[in-house]
Design an enzyme around this catalytic site. Structure first.
Site, PDB file in Angstrom:
ATOM      1  N   ASN A   7       0.805 -84.777  73.099  1.00 48.09           N
ATOM      2  CA  ASN A   7       1.701 -85.902  72.834  1.00 48.09           C
ATOM      3  C   ASN A   7       3.110 -85.416  73.157  1.00 48.09           C
ATOM      4  OD1 ASN A   7       3.215 -87.992  71.867  1.00 48.09           O
ATOM      5  ND2 ASN A   7       2.331 -87.984  69.800  1.00 48.09           N
ATOM      6  N   LYS A  14       3.560 -82.122  71.038  1.00 49.29           N
ATOM      7  CA  LYS A  14       2.556 -81.745  70.036  1.00 49.29           C
ATOM      8  C   LYS A  14       1.232 -81.531  70.757  1.00 49.29           C
ATOM      9  CE  LYS A  14       4.580 -84.593  66.457  1.00 49.29           C
ATOM     10  NZ  LYS A  14       4.608 -86.000  66.165  1.00 49.29           N
ATOM     11  N   ARG A  91      -1.283 -88.752  75.124  1.00 47.67           N
ATOM     12  CA  ARG A  91      -0.900 -90.017  74.522  1.00 47.67           C
ATOM     13  C   ARG A  91       0.187 -90.635  75.392  1.00 47.67           C
ATOM     14  NH1 ARG A  91       3.520 -91.167  70.045  1.00 47.67           N
ATOM     15  NH2 ARG A  91       3.057 -93.363  69.721  1.00 47.67           N
ATOM     16  N   HIS A 180       0.627 -98.441  68.239  1.00 42.50           N
ATOM     17  CA  HIS A 180      -0.289 -97.763  67.309  1.00 42.50           C
ATOM     18  C   HIS A 180      -1.748 -98.177  67.556  1.00 42.50           C
ATOM     19  CE1 HIS A 180       3.294 -97.858  64.276  1.00 42.50           C
ATOM     20  NE2 HIS A 180       3.282 -96.681  64.895  1.00 42.50           N
ATOM     21  N   HIS A 208      -0.887 -99.717  59.617  1.00 44.98           N
ATOM     22  CA  HIS A 208      -0.473 -98.348  59.978  1.00 44.98           C
ATOM     23  C   HIS A 208       0.968 -98.216  59.495  1.00 44.98           C
ATOM     24  CE1 HIS A 208      -0.297 -94.743  62.707  1.00 44.98           C
ATOM     25  NE2 HIS A 208       0.986 -94.979  62.456  1.00 44.98           N
ATOM     26  N   GLY A 210       3.706 -95.678  58.671  1.00 40.39           N
ATOM     27  CA  GLY A 210       4.278 -94.330  58.714  1.00 40.39           C
ATOM     28  C   GLY A 210       5.768 -94.470  58.940  1.00 40.39           C
ATOM     29  N   GLY A 212       7.095 -95.259  61.758  1.00 41.18           N
ATOM     30  CA  GLY A 212       6.984 -96.585  62.367  1.00 41.18           C
ATOM     31  C   GLY A 212       5.858 -97.294  61.626  1.00 41.18           C
ATOM     32  N   ARG A 241      14.013 -98.570  61.156  1.00 41.54           N
ATOM     33  CA  ARG A 241      14.025 -99.762  62.030  1.00 41.54           C
ATOM     34  C   ARG A 241      14.018-101.028  61.177  1.00 41.54           C
ATOM     35  NH1 ARG A 241       9.014 -97.998  65.785  1.00 41.54           N
ATOM     36  NH2 ARG A 241       9.341 -95.861  65.100  1.00 41.54           N
ATOM     37  N   ASP A 283      12.664 -91.772  54.078  1.00 37.12           N
ATOM     38  CA  ASP A 283      11.376 -91.248  53.634  1.00 37.12           C
ATOM     39  C   ASP A 283      10.933 -91.945  52.351  1.00 37.12           C
ATOM     40  OD1 ASP A 283       9.347 -89.597  52.422  1.00 37.12           O
ATOM     41  OD2 ASP A 283       9.946 -88.007  53.816  1.00 37.12           O
ATOM     42  N   GLY A 331       1.237 -92.001  57.234  1.00 36.82           N
ATOM     43  CA  GLY A 331       1.943 -91.262  56.179  1.00 36.82           C
ATOM     44  C   GLY A 331       2.142 -92.023  54.875  1.00 36.82           C
ATOM     45  N   GLY A 333       0.962 -95.240  54.178  1.00 40.19           N
ATOM     46  CA  GLY A 333      -0.271 -95.957  53.816  1.00 40.19           C
ATOM     47  C   GLY A 333      -1.306 -95.064  53.152  1.00 40.19           C
ATOM     48  N   ASN A 335      -0.592 -92.165  51.568  1.00 39.84           N
ATOM     49  CA  ASN A 335      -0.091 -91.376  50.437  1.00 39.84           C
ATOM     50  C   ASN A 335       0.629 -92.148  49.342  1.00 39.84           C
ATOM     51  OD1 ASN A 335      -0.792 -88.668  51.408  1.00 39.84           O
ATOM     52  ND2 ASN A 335       0.554 -89.226  53.097  1.00 39.84           N
ATOM     53  N   GLU A 385      -5.352 -90.117  65.478  1.00 41.14           N
ATOM     54  CA  GLU A 385      -5.088 -90.563  66.848  1.00 41.14           C
ATOM     55  C   GLU A 385      -5.467 -89.483  67.859  1.00 41.14           C
ATOM     56  OE1 GLU A 385      -1.283 -91.737  65.061  1.00 41.14           O
ATOM     57  OE2 GLU A 385      -1.170 -93.237  66.643  1.00 41.14           O
TER      58      GLU A 385
END
Ligand code: AMP
Length: 404
Positions: A7, A14, A91, A180, A208, A210, A212, A241, A283, A331, A333, A335, A385
């Site tokens: 990615n 990554k 990706r 996503h 999803h 996170g 985003g 955003r 966060d 992230g 969703g 946690n 993913e």
């Protein structure tokens, strides 16, 4: 077969290395601050000590070479030779209308990804750098591209068109694409398996959530509507955003605050959302903590975030004329028990009954957080993913080998 998943971002990369026989991860990591003298390579080989290395990495080709060096390193390595890597899967954020499925990389595919630079100027050029860097280091290894937009190509015109002059769609392809997609596709399949029912018979809303965030209405096993649009700015409120706002705010603010287009773009993408309302950060962990110690702006940010998510779930239940299950992933969703609880408590009119204890339990397993009698089930399903990219790459290589 061994598949390397990549990615690539503009200054980061990554990676995860998979053995496809048992879908195990042999190693994973990332390179950050590409382009700088003090770039950081973080490397986590399975069953061995993690490594962190700071060195000059000025471009993606060097980053890939460093990753390959690490994978075959005499002490830290997990491979004897880089030639053991059978394929690389990338990706790619935007596949426009050209890609409704993953594809093997060839000249035509590369040209098409380049043509889509306009639609994803921050992402697609960086993915192309990743593809070229692999070509430079491993010229004979086949590569595949897996698109965030592909799953949503099943949306009908009634959900993907904007009510603006048609000429803009015809000339510039301005429409909803959604993002996503690999995550929404993966968690919907897992949800069907968890519920023990065929996916094509289910009406799902996959969330999803996170950094985003997007919501998708999945009906007949396909994406029917999704909250992100032509770009990943539309839809839900996110970390930084804005999500949906009145489009007239853009010219109005530009006039009043004397902002340029690029400044207003940056305001909506980087200085809005949770960050703007809370004044604390983007966060969800920080927001939740501050809210619980009485910070009113954090509480407002949390409530707005929850409200906009719940509104989207309700809209999609109406759009599909029914709802079997809601899936939380990514992230926040996976946690944030408090966000899930707030959403679910406010959807009791659907016959949804939250199992508070199941919701509060921490863990990385797939689970239901509603009571067995709940008319709508709510599931927490960790997304993966990278695995979808590895699987698609593997399948494309097998198909190609069958043809040859
Ligand atoms: P992702 O983009 O999927 O990697 O999600 C990253 C985001 O997940 C972070 O910015 C956090 O806001 C959120 N997150 C991670 N862990 C937690 C947690 N325990 N509670 C609430 N939010 C979390």
């Amino acid at each position: 077969m061994i598949v390397l998943v990549i990615n690539a971002g503009s200054s980061s990369l990554k990676f995860q290395l998979y053995e496809m026989e048992d879908e195990s991860v042999l190693a994973k990591g990332k390179v950050e601050r590409i382009g700088m003298e003090s770039a950081i390579l973080t490397y986590e080989p399975e069953g061995k000590q993690d490594v962190r290395e700071v060195s000059e990495i000025l471009e993606h080709t060097t980053a890939i070479r460093k990753v390959l060096d690490m994978l075959v390193h005499p002490v830290h390595g997990v491979l004897e030779s880089a030639q053991q890597i059978d394929a690389v899967g990338h990706r790619v954020v935007h596949g426009g209308e050209s890609f409704s499925n993953s594809a093997l990389v060839n000249e035509e595919v590369k040209q098409e990804i380049k043509r889509l630079f306009d639609l994803a100027p921050l992402h697609n050029p960086a993915h192309m750098l990743g593809i070229q860097a692999v070509e430079a280091n491993m010229p004979n290894v086949p590569q595949a591209v897996v698109f965030d937009t592909a799953f949503h190509q099943t949306m009908p015109p009634v959900t993907y068109l904007y009510p603006i002059p048609m000429v803009l769609y015809k000339k510039h392809k301005i429409r909803r694409y959604g993002f996503h997609g690999t995550s929404h596709a993966y968690v919907s399949e897992r949800a069907a398996a968890f519920l023990g029912r065929p996916l094509r018979e289910l009406k799902l809303v996959t969330c999803h959530i996170g950094n985003g965030a997007s919501c998708t209405a999945v009906m007949d096993g396909r994406s029917y509507d999704t909250s992100m649009g032509m770009t990943p700015l539309e839809g839900l409120m996110m970390g930084t955003r804005s999500g949906d706002i009145d489009p007239a705010i853009v010219p109005f603010t530009m006039g009043k605050e004397d902002l340029t287009l690029s400044e207003v773009n940056s305001m909506l993408n980087k200085h809005s959302g949770l960050l703007a309302i809370s004044g604390i950060g983007s966060d969800m962990r920080e927001i939740d903590e501050a809210r619980q110690t009485g910070d009113r702006n954090a509480a407002l940010a949390f409530d707005m975030y929850e409200y906009r998510l719940r509104k989207c779930i309700g809209a999609y239940a109406a759009a599909m004329n029914g709802l079997d299950a809601i899936v939380f992933t990514a992230g926040v969703g996976e946690n944030s028990a408090s966000l899930r609880a707030a959403v679910c408590r406010n959807l009791s009119f659907l016959g949804l009954e939250l199992d508070e204890a199941a919701n509060d339990r921490r863990g990385s397993d797939e689970r239901a957080i509603t009571t067995p009698g709940s008319r709508v089930q709510v599931l927490v399903i960790p997304t993966n993913e990278e695995l979808v990219i590895a699987r698609d790459t593997y399948r494309l290589i097998l198909d190609r080998n069958d043809v040859n």
